[in-house]
Design a protein around this motif. Structure first.
Motif, PDB file in Angstrom:
ATOM      1  N   MET A  56      22.969  18.646  31.893  1.00 12.28           N
ATOM      2  CA  MET A  56      24.021  17.647  31.744  1.00 12.28           C
ATOM      3  C   MET A  56      25.082  18.163  30.771  1.00 12.28           C
ATOM      4  N   LEU A  57      26.338  18.053  31.199  1.00 11.20           N
ATOM      5  CA  LEU A  57      27.482  18.407  30.360  1.00 11.20           C
ATOM      6  C   LEU A  57      28.339  17.163  30.221  1.00 11.20           C
ATOM      7  N   ARG A  58      28.532  16.708  28.977  1.00  7.03           N
ATOM      8  CA  ARG A  58      29.228  15.449  28.754  1.00  7.03           C
ATOM      9  C   ARG A  58      30.360  15.617  27.745  1.00  7.03           C
ATOM     10  N   VAL A  59      31.466  14.964  28.010  1.00  9.91           N
ATOM     11  CA  VAL A  59      32.520  14.686  27.031  1.00  9.91           C
ATOM     12  C   VAL A  59      33.205  13.402  27.474  1.00  9.91           C
ATOM     13  N   GLY A  60      33.128  12.389  26.643  1.00 13.77           N
ATOM     14  CA  GLY A  60      33.752  11.123  26.991  1.00 13.77           C
ATOM     15  C   GLY A  60      33.128  10.504  28.235  1.00 13.77           C
ATOM     16  N   ASP A  61      33.984   9.967  29.102  1.00 14.24           N
ATOM     17  CA  ASP A  61      33.514   9.254  30.282  1.00 14.24           C
ATOM     18  C   ASP A  61      33.056  10.180  31.409  1.00 14.24           C
ATOM     19  N   LEU A  62      33.648  11.386  31.481  1.00 14.59           N
ATOM     20  CA  LEU A  62      33.360  12.303  32.589  1.00 14.59           C
ATOM     21  C   LEU A  62      32.228  13.254  32.217  1.00 14.59           C
ATOM     22  N   ALA A  63      31.238  13.341  33.103  1.00 10.38           N
ATOM     23  CA  ALA A  63      30.105  14.259  32.902  1.00 10.38           C
ATOM     24  C   ALA A  63      29.751  14.896  34.242  1.00 10.38           C
ATOM     25  N   VAL A  64      29.113  16.052  34.165  1.00 13.67           N
ATOM     26  CA  VAL A  64      28.618  16.719  35.375  1.00 13.67           C
ATOM     27  C   VAL A  64      27.199  17.222  35.110  1.00 13.67           C
ATOM     28  N   GLU A  65      26.420  17.253  36.155  1.00 19.24           N
ATOM     29  CA  GLU A  65      25.060  17.802  36.095  1.00 19.24           C
ATOM     30  C   GLU A  65      25.016  19.070  36.959  1.00 19.24           C
ATOM     31  N   ILE A  66      24.728  20.212  36.316  1.00 14.66           N
ATOM     32  CA  ILE A  66      24.762  21.516  36.982  1.00 14.66           C
ATOM     33  C   ILE A  66      23.352  21.894  37.435  1.00 14.66           C
ATOM     34  N   THR A  67      23.185  22.180  38.716  1.00 14.53           N
ATOM     35  CA  THR A  67      21.913  22.702  39.230  1.00 14.53           C
ATOM     36  C   THR A  67      22.199  23.894  40.133  1.00 14.53           C
ATOM     37  N   ILE A  68      21.188  24.747  40.254  1.00 15.45           N
ATOM     38  CA  ILE A  68      21.222  25.823  41.248  1.00 15.45           C
ATOM     39  C   ILE A  68      20.115  25.519  42.248  1.00 15.45           C
TER      40      ILE A  68
END
Length: 419
Positions: A56-68
């Motif tokens: 999980m990468l978070r800053v403020g309201d927007l976040a993304v979850e990185i998977t391979i």
């Protein structure tokens, strides 16, 4: 609002200092320097994991979850976007991922929406060891993150590597020889042995040689008095060589072989080939002949017998060679290696450099004082060379000797395959 966050994370980032002053004990054990504090070298750096077990990468309201994703397909990025901790429609997000690998290579991935996630365009090639930069834009918010995700990587000071015999060379072309290994023995050629007998029955009047003496072709060996005529005749050597048997004495009646002569220069290697090996063997092929010690020479196949032994199906193969210094003796056990094909390949590594890593066969590339796995796709192999079909670039420097020391340090560091 535009926010930038720089995150330094990874299972390996804090474990690379081991070899800075390390010494290697013996030939297969890696130990820390004497003044090192006792500690578990497998350092786990925790990070937040998302619902899909990704990073999980978070800053403020927007976040993304990185998977391979690697199940049933070649590795590819699956990225799940979130807004205020809830899934966000992937069509609302623009995403780019940049992978900076060891050395000059940089891989950049664009993405397209696929159901609930963004699918990366392209294969995430092994090793999955890189510095990752993620740039995401959604709902007028732009975020970027950078983190480290290393596997199969370690750093070793050059002095320590040199002291422990770690050697490197560049990946490049090589000649791949396909060989057939045979077992056999050294034998006299048929023309290299002679039995000296009396031409006519009679008494031995004179013998000129004894065991161990050399003779020349045409040299007189004995004089015999014929029983029927009482006339004396002489017998000469039909070949040059050494007396290995003397079976009569002066005064005896010569009814058996008087002498046996062996020519130590008339030797051949007799090998036994299985039906599978026989298919590749041809008259004229080169043979490396090796004794049980360090002794070796080269020869050529001169004859393949046109029949097989009914008991074991082996076929006799004769190889001729030079015995100029007479170091080979009849009866010696030998091994033969026949080169049946020889091809030049554009890319190869030393077979001794190959190491196991997960489910791969790998070598370790070196950039500066950093070493990292290269998962290889291999072709033809011999004891010396292994053809490379993929996984490492031409001209890349890799560890060609004592690579097991690199593997041992990486295994102790716990540089895991983790995304």
């Amino acid at each position: 609002m535009i926010t930038n966050s720089k995150i330094r994370m990874g299972v390996y980032a804090l474990a690379v200092a081991f070899f800075g002053g390390a010494m290697l004990a013996g030939c297969n054990e890696v130990v820390a320097p004497k003044d090192a504090k006792s500690q578990d070298r497998k350092i786990e750096v925790e990070y937040e994991r998302g619902p899909h077990k990704g990073r999980m990468l978070r800053v403020g309201d927007l976040a993304v979850e990185i998977t391979i994703f690697e199940e049933g397909v070649e590795p590819e990025f699956h990225v799940y976007p979130y807004w205020q901790n809830k899934p966000l429609d992937p069509t609302e997000v623009k995403l780019q991922v940049t992978l900076r690998r060891l050395g000059p290579r940089v891989d950049t991935f664009s993405f397209e929406a696929d159901g609930e996630f963004l699918r990366g365009k392209g294969v995430v090639k092994e090793p999955h060891s890189f510095e990752v930069t993620v740039a995401a834009e959604g709902r007028s918010v732009s975020n970027s993150w950078t983190y480290e995700s290393y596997e199969g990587r370690t750093t070793i000071a050059q002095a320590a590597a040199d002291a422990n015999g770690i050697q490197v060379e560049k990946v490049g072309p090589a000649r791949i020889d396909r060989v057939v290994d045979l077992a056999g023995r050294i034998e006299l050629q048929s023309q290299g042995r002679a039995e000296i007998r009396a031409w006519y029955s009679g008494r031995v009047i004179e013998l000129t040689k004894t065991i161990g003496q050399t003779v020349q072709k045409g040299e007189v060996l004995a004089r015999i008095e014929a029983s029927d005529t009482l006339r004396t005749y002489q017998i000469t050597a039909p070949i040059s060589g050494m007396i290995v048997e003397r079976n009569v004495n002066v005064g005896d009646v010569a009814t058996q072989a008087i002498y046996v002569i062996n020519d130590p220069d008339s030797l051949q290697a007799t090998f036994f080939a299985s039906p599978r090996d026989l298919e590749a063997l041809r008259v004229g092929q080169p043979v490396e002949i090796r004794g049980l010690g360090e002794q070796k020479t080269t020869g050529k196949i001169k004859l393949i017998m046109p029949r097989a032994d009914p008991s074991n199906q082996a076929t006799i193969v004769y190889a001729e060679f030079q015995n100029a210094n007479r170091s080979w003796l009849a009866g010696m056990a030998v091994e033969g290696q026949v080169t049946v094909t020889s091809d030049n390949v554009p890319l190869a590594v030393r077979t001794q450099a190959l190491q196991p890593f997960r489910d791969f066969r790998v070598v370790y590339a070196r950039v500066g004082e950093t070493y990292e796995v290269r998962m290889l796709k291999l072709g033809r192999q011999t004891a010396e060379w292994s053809e490379v079909l993929g996984g490492i670039d031409p001209g890349e420097t890799y560890v060609s000797k004592n690579a097991f020391l690199i593997r041992a340090d990486i295994e102790k560091s716990g540089a895991a395959h983790d995304h």
